[in-house]
Scaffold this active site. Sequence first.
Site, PDB file in Angstrom:
ATOM      1  N   PHE A   1      13.726  60.281  11.840  1.00 28.12           N
ATOM      2  CA  PHE A   1      12.531  59.443  11.873  1.00 28.12           C
ATOM      3  C   PHE A   1      11.692  59.732  10.638  1.00 28.12           C
ATOM      4  O   PHE A   1      11.298  60.866  10.405  1.00 28.12           O
ATOM      5  CB  PHE A   1      11.730  59.673  13.146  1.00 28.12           C
ATOM      6  CG  PHE A   1      10.695  58.615  13.347  1.00 28.12           C
ATOM      7  CD1 PHE A   1      11.051  57.383  13.887  1.00 28.12           C
ATOM      8  CD2 PHE A   1       9.382  58.823  12.971  1.00 28.12           C
ATOM      9  CE1 PHE A   1      10.109  56.372  14.052  1.00 28.12           C
ATOM     10  CE2 PHE A   1       8.426  57.829  13.130  1.00 28.12           C
ATOM     11  CZ  PHE A   1       8.798  56.599  13.672  1.00 28.12           C
TER      12      PHE A   1
ATOM     13  N   ARG B   1       1.313  55.247   7.033  1.00 23.97           N
ATOM     14  CA  ARG B   1       1.845  54.090   6.302  1.00 23.97           C
ATOM     15  C   ARG B   1       1.482  54.132   4.825  1.00 23.97           C
ATOM     16  O   ARG B   1       2.204  53.614   3.980  1.00 23.97           O
ATOM     17  CB  ARG B   1       1.303  52.779   6.892  1.00 23.97           C
ATOM     18  CG  ARG B   1       1.780  52.474   8.306  1.00 23.97           C
ATOM     19  CD  ARG B   1       1.363  51.052   8.675  1.00 23.97           C
ATOM     20  NE  ARG B   1       1.470  50.776  10.103  1.00 23.97           N
ATOM     21  CZ  ARG B   1       2.593  50.405  10.723  1.00 23.97           C
ATOM     22  NH1 ARG B   1       3.707  50.278  10.043  1.00 23.97           N
ATOM     23  NH2 ARG B   1       2.592  50.157  12.016  1.00 23.97           N
TER      24      ARG B   1
ATOM     25  N   GLU C   1      12.426  43.664   4.454  1.00 21.52           N
ATOM     26  CA  GLU C   1      12.292  44.643   5.536  1.00 21.52           C
ATOM     27  C   GLU C   1      12.021  46.049   5.008  1.00 21.52           C
ATOM     28  O   GLU C   1      12.430  46.403   3.910  1.00 21.52           O
ATOM     29  CB  GLU C   1      13.574  44.669   6.381  1.00 21.52           C
ATOM     30  CG  GLU C   1      13.460  43.870   7.667  1.00 21.52           C
ATOM     31  CD  GLU C   1      12.556  44.518   8.717  1.00 21.52           C
ATOM     32  OE1 GLU C   1      11.666  45.315   8.367  1.00 21.52           O
ATOM     33  OE2 GLU C   1      12.763  44.239   9.904  1.00 21.52           O
ATOM     34  N   ASP C   2      11.362  46.820   5.819  1.00 22.40           N
ATOM     35  CA  ASP C   2      11.103  48.219   5.468  1.00 22.40           C
ATOM     36  C   ASP C   2      12.336  49.079   5.735  1.00 22.40           C
ATOM     37  O   ASP C   2      12.785  49.824   4.874  1.00 22.40           O
ATOM     38  CB  ASP C   2       9.896  48.762   6.248  1.00 22.40           C
ATOM     39  CG  ASP C   2       9.951  48.453   7.745  1.00 22.40           C
ATOM     40  OD1 ASP C   2      10.929  47.840   8.226  1.00 22.40           O
ATOM     41  OD2 ASP C   2       9.001  48.836   8.451  1.00 22.40           O
TER      42      ASP C   2
END
Length: 187
Positions: A159, A172, A106-107
């Site tokens: 975030f 990304r 997972e990121d």
Amino acid sequence: MFDPDSWYAEEIERTIITEDEIRAKVAELGDRVSADYAGTDEVLLVGVFKGAVMFMADFARALSVPVKMEFMALSSYGSSTTSSGTVRILKDIDSDVAGKHLLVVEDIIDSGLTLSWLLKYLEGLHPASVAVVSMLRKPGVQRVDIPVKYLGFDIPNEFVVGYGLDYAERYRELPFVGVLKPSVYQK
Ligand code: IMP
Ligand code: MG
């Protein structure tokens, strides 16, 4: 490395994790996982599109045990920055994972809702084992208990973008993890 002459210099407020820190951590996680799975005939890495792609690519190459790779696509966030809690499979695993040792790559673990759902789904496919490796986690904000066996970094509850993580599908490709300037969200 953060390049002050790059296009993103105007948009990134600060770096949270540098490219060098990521590289060192990937190597460390690779060593730990390789040691733990030594003697296992096959490890099946399960990555979640799109965020985990960068980490998956680096992590797989940091392992010294043979692996196979599967990718799933799940719907989670659109261009908003809070978790919906609603999960839909957009792309499923291609092979039979029954009896296999699964390692979910997972990121980031934020609310944990997506991963919690995914783990239940995978358990239902009767694998030999399921463990989780996540590059990032925001501590204290999980709404469900997530057993992360291998963790890269705990980060502040902000975030973040880069190293696979996006805001509205952008950023990304950044080789580091950073926080956007507030002006980006006002566009
Ligand atoms: P969760 O279900 O809230 O744990 O998060 C699910 C997914 O949302 C993660 O796998 C990421 O793809 C995305 N996400 C969570 N936090 C962030 C962030 O800070 N930046 C970008 N994407 C995020
Ligand atoms: Mg993700």
